[in-house]
Enzyme design. Sequence first.
Site, PDB file in Angstrom:
ATOM      1  N   SER A 148      -6.377  20.058   1.638  1.00  0.00           N
ATOM      2  CA  SER A 148      -5.715  18.816   1.253  1.00  0.00           C
ATOM      3  C   SER A 148      -6.249  18.351  -0.091  1.00  0.00           C
ATOM      4  O   SER A 148      -7.429  18.013  -0.228  1.00  0.00           O
ATOM      5  CB  SER A 148      -5.961  17.733   2.310  1.00  0.00           C
ATOM      6  OG  SER A 148      -5.552  16.492   1.772  1.00  0.00           O
TER       7      SER A 148
ATOM      8  N   HIS B 259      -1.893  21.456   0.405  1.00  0.00           N
ATOM      9  CA  HIS B 259      -1.398  20.319   1.176  1.00  0.00           C
ATOM     10  C   HIS B 259      -1.435  19.079   0.276  1.00  0.00           C
ATOM     11  O   HIS B 259      -2.489  18.709  -0.260  1.00  0.00           O
ATOM     12  CB  HIS B 259      -2.276  20.122   2.415  1.00  0.00           C
ATOM     13  CG  HIS B 259      -1.803  19.050   3.338  1.00  0.00           C
ATOM     14  ND1 HIS B 259      -0.800  19.252   4.270  1.00  0.00           N
ATOM     15  CD2 HIS B 259      -2.181  17.762   3.490  1.00  0.00           C
ATOM     16  CE1 HIS B 259      -0.602  18.140   4.954  1.00  0.00           C
ATOM     17  NE2 HIS B 259      -1.421  17.210   4.494  1.00  0.00           N
TER      18      HIS B 259
ATOM     19  N   ASP C 143      -0.709  15.116   0.012  1.00  0.00           N
ATOM     20  CA  ASP C 143      -0.538  13.902   0.816  1.00  0.00           C
ATOM     21  C   ASP C 143       0.112  12.802  -0.002  1.00  0.00           C
ATOM     22  O   ASP C 143      -0.518  12.195  -0.867  1.00  0.00           O
ATOM     23  CB  ASP C 143      -1.904  13.435   1.326  1.00  0.00           C
ATOM     24  CG  ASP C 143      -2.421  14.335   2.428  1.00  0.00           C
ATOM     25  OD1 ASP C 143      -1.716  14.497   3.437  1.00  0.00           O
ATOM     26  OD2 ASP C 143      -3.529  14.890   2.270  1.00  0.00           O
TER      27      ASP C 143
ATOM     28  N   MET D 236       1.533   9.149  -0.192  1.00  0.00           N
ATOM     29  CA  MET D 236       1.403   7.862   0.512  1.00  0.00           C
ATOM     30  C   MET D 236       2.012   6.756  -0.348  1.00  0.00           C
ATOM     31  O   MET D 236       1.862   6.772  -1.571  1.00  0.00           O
ATOM     32  CB  MET D 236      -0.077   7.561   0.748  1.00  0.00           C
ATOM     33  CG  MET D 236      -0.817   8.689   1.452  1.00  0.00           C
ATOM     34  SD  MET D 236      -2.463   8.171   1.922  1.00  0.00           S
ATOM     35  CE  MET D 236      -3.177   9.743   2.431  1.00  0.00           C
TER      36      MET D 236
ATOM     37  N   HIS E 135       3.272  16.421   2.555  1.00  0.00           N
ATOM     38  CA  HIS E 135       3.174  15.558   3.739  1.00  0.00           C
ATOM     39  C   HIS E 135       3.514  14.138   3.310  1.00  0.00           C
ATOM     40  O   HIS E 135       2.711  13.469   2.660  1.00  0.00           O
ATOM     41  CB  HIS E 135       1.738  15.676   4.282  1.00  0.00           C
ATOM     42  CG  HIS E 135       1.436  14.774   5.425  1.00  0.00           C
ATOM     43  ND1 HIS E 135       0.138  14.551   5.877  1.00  0.00           N
ATOM     44  CD2 HIS E 135       2.237  14.044   6.240  1.00  0.00           C
ATOM     45  CE1 HIS E 135       0.168  13.727   6.900  1.00  0.00           C
ATOM     46  NE2 HIS E 135       1.422  13.392   7.141  1.00  0.00           N
TER      47      HIS E 135
ATOM     48  N   MET F 244       3.884  10.445   3.820  1.00  0.00           N
ATOM     49  CA  MET F 244       3.495   9.295   4.653  1.00  0.00           C
ATOM     50  C   MET F 244       4.118   8.073   4.006  1.00  0.00           C
ATOM     51  O   MET F 244       3.447   7.249   3.380  1.00  0.00           O
ATOM     52  CB  MET F 244       1.961   9.195   4.710  1.00  0.00           C
ATOM     53  CG  MET F 244       1.352  10.271   5.584  1.00  0.00           C
ATOM     54  SD  MET F 244      -0.407  10.521   5.292  1.00  0.00           S
ATOM     55  CE  MET F 244      -0.299  11.731   3.977  1.00  0.00           C
TER      56      MET F 244
ATOM     57  N   MET G 123      -1.130  14.825  13.697  1.00  0.00           N
ATOM     58  CA  MET G 123      -2.228  14.144  13.006  1.00  0.00           C
ATOM     59  C   MET G 123      -3.403  13.995  13.977  1.00  0.00           C
ATOM     60  O   MET G 123      -3.247  13.440  15.062  1.00  0.00           O
ATOM     61  CB  MET G 123      -1.783  12.753  12.537  1.00  0.00           C
ATOM     62  CG  MET G 123      -0.802  12.743  11.380  1.00  0.00           C
ATOM     63  SD  MET G 123      -1.364  13.607   9.899  1.00  0.00           S
ATOM     64  CE  MET G 123      -2.872  12.698   9.492  1.00  0.00           C
TER      65      MET G 123
ATOM     66  N   ASP H 279      -3.956  18.095  11.176  1.00  0.00           N
ATOM     67  CA  ASP H 279      -4.408  17.479   9.926  1.00  0.00           C
ATOM     68  C   ASP H 279      -5.312  16.294  10.224  1.00  0.00           C
ATOM     69  O   ASP H 279      -4.888  15.333  10.858  1.00  0.00           O
ATOM     70  CB  ASP H 279      -3.145  17.035   9.159  1.00  0.00           C
ATOM     71  CG  ASP H 279      -3.434  16.382   7.826  1.00  0.00           C
ATOM     72  OD1 ASP H 279      -4.595  16.324   7.401  1.00  0.00           O
ATOM     73  OD2 ASP H 279      -2.458  15.924   7.199  1.00  0.00           O
TER      74      ASP H 279
HETATM   75  C1  DX5 Z   1      -4.732  11.844   5.932  1.00  0.00           C
HETATM   76  C2  DX5 Z   1      -4.158  13.076   5.304  1.00  0.00           C
HETATM   77  C3  DX5 Z   1      -5.012  14.262   5.398  1.00  0.00           C
HETATM   78  C4  DX5 Z   1      -6.373  14.126   4.776  1.00  0.00           C
HETATM   79  C5  DX5 Z   1      -7.311  14.965   5.595  1.00  0.00           C
HETATM   80  O1  DX5 Z   1      -3.754  10.888   6.042  1.00  0.00           O
HETATM   81  O2  DX5 Z   1      -2.912  13.396   5.880  1.00  0.00           O
HETATM   82  O3  DX5 Z   1      -4.345  15.417   4.885  1.00  0.00           O
HETATM   83  O4  DX5 Z   1      -6.445  14.525   3.435  1.00  0.00           O
HETATM   84  O5  DX5 Z   1      -8.592  14.767   5.122  1.00  0.00           O
HETATM   85  P1  DX5 Z   1      -9.866  15.255   5.939  1.00  0.00           P
HETATM   86  O6  DX5 Z   1      -9.741  16.728   6.072  1.00  0.00           O
HETATM   87  O7  DX5 Z   1     -10.980  14.835   5.047  1.00  0.00           O
HETATM   88  O8  DX5 Z   1      -9.839  14.551   7.254  1.00  0.00           O
HETATM   89 ZN    ZN Z   2      -1.937  15.319   5.264  1.00  0.00          ZN
END
Ligand code: DX5
Ligand code: ZN
Length: 217
Positions: A8, A33, A35, A37, A66, A68, A138, A172
């Site tokens: 990620s 990956h 993320d 947001m 991903h 969010m 998740m 994840d």
């Molecule tokens: C959280 C993300 C994850 C995050 C995971 O909302 O979707 O992808 O980066 O981070 P770690 O591996 O540090 O838990």
């Molecule tokens: Zn993620």
Amino acid sequence: MKTLIAPSLLACDFSTLDRELARAEKAGADWHHVDVMDGHFVPNLTFGPPLVAAMKKRANIQLDVHLMIEEPEKWAQNYADAGANILTFHYEAAIEDFENTLSAFRATGKKIGVAVNPPCGVEPLKPHLDQIDMVLIMSVHAGFGGQSFIAESLDKVRTLRDWGWQGDIEIDGGINAETGTLCRESGANVLVAGSYLFGAKDMEQALAALRPGVSAN
Ligand code: DX5
Ligand code: ZN
């Protein structure tokens, strides 16, 4: 099923993003990956489509995006055009109009994932699984890296496999060598890890420890 590892980028050093992409690839990453947001669906804000397009220019492996975000259907095409190979939206963000949201995502022609946060079961996805390429379970609450793994999430992985579902199951949040093994044993085949991989002294070794048959040391 082959285990795929998706570091990620949330945990990378953004000041040298191109080098971080190369570092993850050299360490053996299967997917990047990403993320996304929006500050609404989760209380954190990250990458818009232009940044994903910039990553795409430098990436030599697939971009696993991903989302969010609220109203994900409005952004599906933008992130597809930016270069996402896999597009995952949250069930919770689409609960009122899930079928239309899924259709909008399918219309992009990309591989489509649906994510569920810890409180949400996988049962609502059951009637739609033939339209879904990947389920993202998740194992922390979406929004931030560095949280502790929620072991109950594994029940959802087992449930999907008990139903005989053979699509990709990505997990994840809070993944390291120990929790990663539990995820694989439960039936997950895509492991996302942020802080564990980017914070490792030796990323290649840390990544190898997420694969089957490789010990944590
Ligand atoms: C959280 C993300 C994850 C995050 C995971 O909302 O979707 O992808 O980066 O981070 P770690 O591996 O540090 O838990
Ligand atoms: Zn993620």
